[in-house]
Design a protein around this motif. Structure first.
Motif, PDB file in Angstrom:
ATOM      1  N   ARG A  93       0.835  -1.213   0.000  1.00  0.00           N
ATOM      2  CA  ARG A  93       0.000   0.000   0.000  1.00  0.00           C
ATOM      3  C   ARG A  93       0.866   1.258   0.000  1.00  0.00           C
ATOM      4  N   ARG A  94       1.959   1.249   0.737  1.00  0.00           N
ATOM      5  CA  ARG A  94       2.872   2.407   0.735  1.00  0.00           C
ATOM      6  C   ARG A  94       3.571   2.574  -0.605  1.00  0.00           C
ATOM      7  N   SER A  95       3.716   1.487  -1.345  1.00  0.00           N
ATOM      8  CA  SER A  95       4.392   1.523  -2.643  1.00  0.00           C
ATOM      9  C   SER A  95       3.488   2.021  -3.766  1.00  0.00           C
ATOM     10  N   VAL A  96       2.185   2.106  -3.502  1.00  0.00           N
ATOM     11  CA  VAL A  96       1.225   2.562  -4.511  1.00  0.00           C
ATOM     12  C   VAL A  96       0.507   3.788  -3.947  1.00  0.00           C
ATOM     13  N   PRO A  97       1.125   4.963  -4.056  1.00  0.00           N
ATOM     14  CA  PRO A  97       0.553   6.174  -3.458  1.00  0.00           C
ATOM     15  C   PRO A  97      -0.847   6.481  -3.996  1.00  0.00           C
ATOM     16  N   GLY A  98      -1.734   6.788  -3.066  1.00  0.00           N
ATOM     17  CA  GLY A  98      -3.080   7.202  -3.446  1.00  0.00           C
ATOM     18  C   GLY A  98      -4.118   6.102  -3.446  1.00  0.00           C
ATOM     19  N   VAL A  99      -3.702   4.851  -3.430  1.00  0.00           N
ATOM     20  CA  VAL A  99      -4.677   3.764  -3.454  1.00  0.00           C
ATOM     21  C   VAL A  99      -5.270   3.592  -2.052  1.00  0.00           C
ATOM     22  N   SER A 100      -6.588   3.405  -1.993  1.00  0.00           N
ATOM     23  CA  SER A 100      -7.231   3.159  -0.702  1.00  0.00           C
ATOM     24  C   SER A 100      -7.075   1.683  -0.342  1.00  0.00           C
ATOM     25  N   GLU A 101      -7.228   1.392   0.933  1.00  0.00           N
ATOM     26  CA  GLU A 101      -7.128   0.012   1.385  1.00  0.00           C
ATOM     27  C   GLU A 101      -8.175  -0.854   0.698  1.00  0.00           C
ATOM     28  N   LYS A 102      -9.399  -0.352   0.610  1.00  0.00           N
ATOM     29  CA  LYS A 102     -10.485  -1.096  -0.016  1.00  0.00           C
ATOM     30  C   LYS A 102     -10.174  -1.401  -1.481  1.00  0.00           C
ATOM     31  N   MET A 103      -9.674  -0.411  -2.204  1.00  0.00           N
ATOM     32  CA  MET A 103      -9.376  -0.601  -3.621  1.00  0.00           C
ATOM     33  C   MET A 103      -8.210  -1.563  -3.812  1.00  0.00           C
ATOM     34  N   LEU A 104      -7.193  -1.464  -2.949  1.00  0.00           N
ATOM     35  CA  LEU A 104      -6.053  -2.367  -3.053  1.00  0.00           C
ATOM     36  C   LEU A 104      -6.490  -3.813  -2.821  1.00  0.00           C
ATOM     37  N   VAL A 105      -7.317  -4.036  -1.825  1.00  0.00           N
ATOM     38  CA  VAL A 105      -7.832  -5.387  -1.548  1.00  0.00           C
ATOM     39  C   VAL A 105      -8.596  -5.905  -2.761  1.00  0.00           C
ATOM     40  N   GLN A 106      -9.476  -5.080  -3.320  1.00  0.00           N
ATOM     41  CA  GLN A 106     -10.284  -5.487  -4.471  1.00  0.00           C
ATOM     42  C   GLN A 106      -9.400  -5.826  -5.675  1.00  0.00           C
ATOM     43  N   GLN A 107      -8.439  -4.969  -5.973  1.00  0.00           N
ATOM     44  CA  GLN A 107      -7.575  -5.189  -7.120  1.00  0.00           C
ATOM     45  C   GLN A 107      -6.689  -6.422  -6.934  1.00  0.00           C
ATOM     46  N   LEU A 108      -6.180  -6.622  -5.716  1.00  0.00           N
ATOM     47  CA  LEU A 108      -5.373  -7.812  -5.442  1.00  0.00           C
ATOM     48  C   LEU A 108      -6.199  -9.085  -5.613  1.00  0.00           C
ATOM     49  N   ARG A 109      -7.441  -9.065  -5.174  1.00  0.00           N
ATOM     50  CA  ARG A 109      -8.315 -10.241  -5.330  1.00  0.00           C
ATOM     51  C   ARG A 109      -8.525 -10.563  -6.802  1.00  0.00           C
ATOM     52  N   GLU A 110      -8.754  -9.506  -7.611  1.00  0.00           N
ATOM     53  CA  GLU A 110      -8.950  -9.719  -9.046  1.00  0.00           C
ATOM     54  C   GLU A 110      -7.681 -10.244  -9.704  1.00  0.00           C
ATOM     55  N   LEU A 111      -6.535  -9.672  -9.350  1.00  0.00           N
ATOM     56  CA  LEU A 111      -5.266 -10.128  -9.923  1.00  0.00           C
ATOM     57  C   LEU A 111      -4.959 -11.562  -9.500  1.00  0.00           C
TER      58      LEU A 111
END
Length: 119
Positions: free
Chosen positions: A43-61
């Motif tokens: 999350r720190r490596s992807v500035p601006g991404v919310s926790e919710k969005m990061l979780v969603q995108q990781l699940r899809e990937l």
């Protein structure tokens, strides 16, 4: 990946379905740059991404077979994310796009500023 999608019109259609969106390419690049990482570091490596969005995108990937999620059975629990072979191949394909962006970034920013778009 679009839910229930079973066919594509071409290879680019399939690739864009997997990597499409604002955050997925940045997540893939962060995983490429840092190797296996825990959620907070990612999350720190992807500035601006919310926790919710990061979780969603990781699940899809992960569902697309591009990202691997490793759960370590320890106290406290530890989870690490890494690229699969498919994810590494996808990053290799994205490299020329990143180089294009680096090469023309100043022009892109100037055109967006001139047209009144937010950078």
């Amino acid at each position: 990946m679009a839910k229930g999608r079973t066919s594509y019109s071409c290879g680019l259609d399939a690739a864009v379905d997997v990597v499409g969106g604002k955050w997925k390419p940045l997540i893939l690049w962060a995983l490429h740059s840092h190797g296996p990482v825990r959620f907070g570091e990612l999350r720190r490596s992807v500035p601006g991404v919310s926790e919710k969005m990061l979780v969603q995108q990781l699940r899809e990937l992960e569902a697309d077979g591009v990202v691997h999620r490793e759960v370590y059975r320890e106290v406290p629990p530890r989870v690490e994310y890494s690229l699969t072979e498919l994810g590494r191949a996808l990053n290799t394909a994205l490299l020329p796009l990143g180089e294009w962006g680096d090469r023309f970034m100043d022009q892109i920013i100037a055109r967006k500023a001139a047209s009144g778009e937010a950078a």
